[in-house]
Motif scaffolding. Structure first.
Motif, short mmCIF file in Angstrom:
data_model
loop_
_atom_site.label_atom_id
_atom_site.label_comp_id
_atom_site.label_asym_id
_atom_site.label_seq_id
_atom_site.Cartn_x
_atom_site.Cartn_y
_atom_site.Cartn_z
N ARG A 249 0.84 -1.20 0.00
CA ARG A 249 0.00 0.00 0.00
C ARG A 249 0.88 1.26 0.00
NH1 ARG A 249 -4.81 0.74 4.14
NH2 ARG A 249 -3.14 0.95 5.65
N GLY A 250 0.55 2.20 -0.88
CA GLY A 250 1.27 3.45 -0.99
C GLY A 250 2.47 3.41 -1.92
N TRP A 251 2.75 2.27 -2.55
CA TRP A 251 3.93 2.14 -3.40
C TRP A 251 3.91 3.06 -4.61
CZ3 TRP A 251 4.25 0.90 -8.55
CH2 TRP A 251 3.09 0.41 -9.15
N TYR A 252 2.73 3.26 -5.19
CA TYR A 252 2.60 3.93 -6.48
C TYR A 252 3.16 5.35 -6.46
CZ TYR A 252 0.13 5.64 -10.63
OH TYR A 252 -0.18 6.18 -11.84
N HIS A 253 2.71 6.16 -5.53
CA HIS A 253 3.16 7.56 -5.48
C HIS A 253 4.63 7.67 -5.10
CE1 HIS A 253 -0.79 9.06 -6.34
NE2 HIS A 253 -1.29 8.28 -5.39
#
Length: 163
Positions: free
Chosen positions: A149-153
């Motif tokens: 979770r949160g990897w994309y940004h």
């Protein structure tokens, strides 16, 4: 590596290539190790609607756009703008770290790298900058492989710092 099964995900186009499991999203990363037996490898680029960043970890990469030819050597990076078809060729000793992504959404300034050919930009960092760039790119690739979770940004922020 797929976070849930701990298995390497291989690209059907490039054997022995660890690729993030995000083909349907706008962020894809991969690591191509040297070829088994030192065999050269050639392939056609895909995902022409996205930017493509390639860091040459070892050896050299040749890129053949519709017109012209680029040779990218160890320690250098090439950034390819969307809309440019291309073919690649690498020697058996060449290893690459690559990314496909949408740059416009995350970076507001123009690319300031040297333009080799229209839409093909080159950057060869000095040794200190090379270590920082490589660390950021490896972290972005690891984030895309794990997809917590949160990897994309965070992955986009790391690419932005390199570019």
């Amino acid at each position: 590596m797929d976070f849930y099964t701990k298995n390497i995900v291989h690209s059907p186009q490039r054997p022995n290539c660890a690729v993030s499991n995000t083909e349907n999203l706008d962020f894809l990363s991969g690591l191509t190790p040297p070829s088994p037996g030192g065999q050269p490898c050639a392939w056609m680029g895909r995902r022409f609607d996205e930017w493509n960043l390639i860091y040459v970890l070892s050896g050299e990469l040749e890129i053949f756009p519709d017109q012209g030819h680029c040779r990218i050597v160890h320690g250098s990076m090439v950034l390819v703008a969307p809309g440019h078809s291309r073919h690649y060729r690498r020697s058996g000793e060449t290893s690459l770290l690559f990314f496909h992504f949408h740059l416009e959404r995350h970076i507001n300034s123009a690319v300031e790298w040297d333009e080799l050919l229209p839409g093909f930009y080159l950057y060869t960092p000095d040794s200190k900058s090379r270590r920082c760039c490589l660390a950021a790119l490896r972290e972005a690739h690891a984030l895309a492989l794990l997809r917590r979770r949160g990897w994309y940004h965070l992955a986009y922020a790391l690419l932005s710092t390199v570019i």
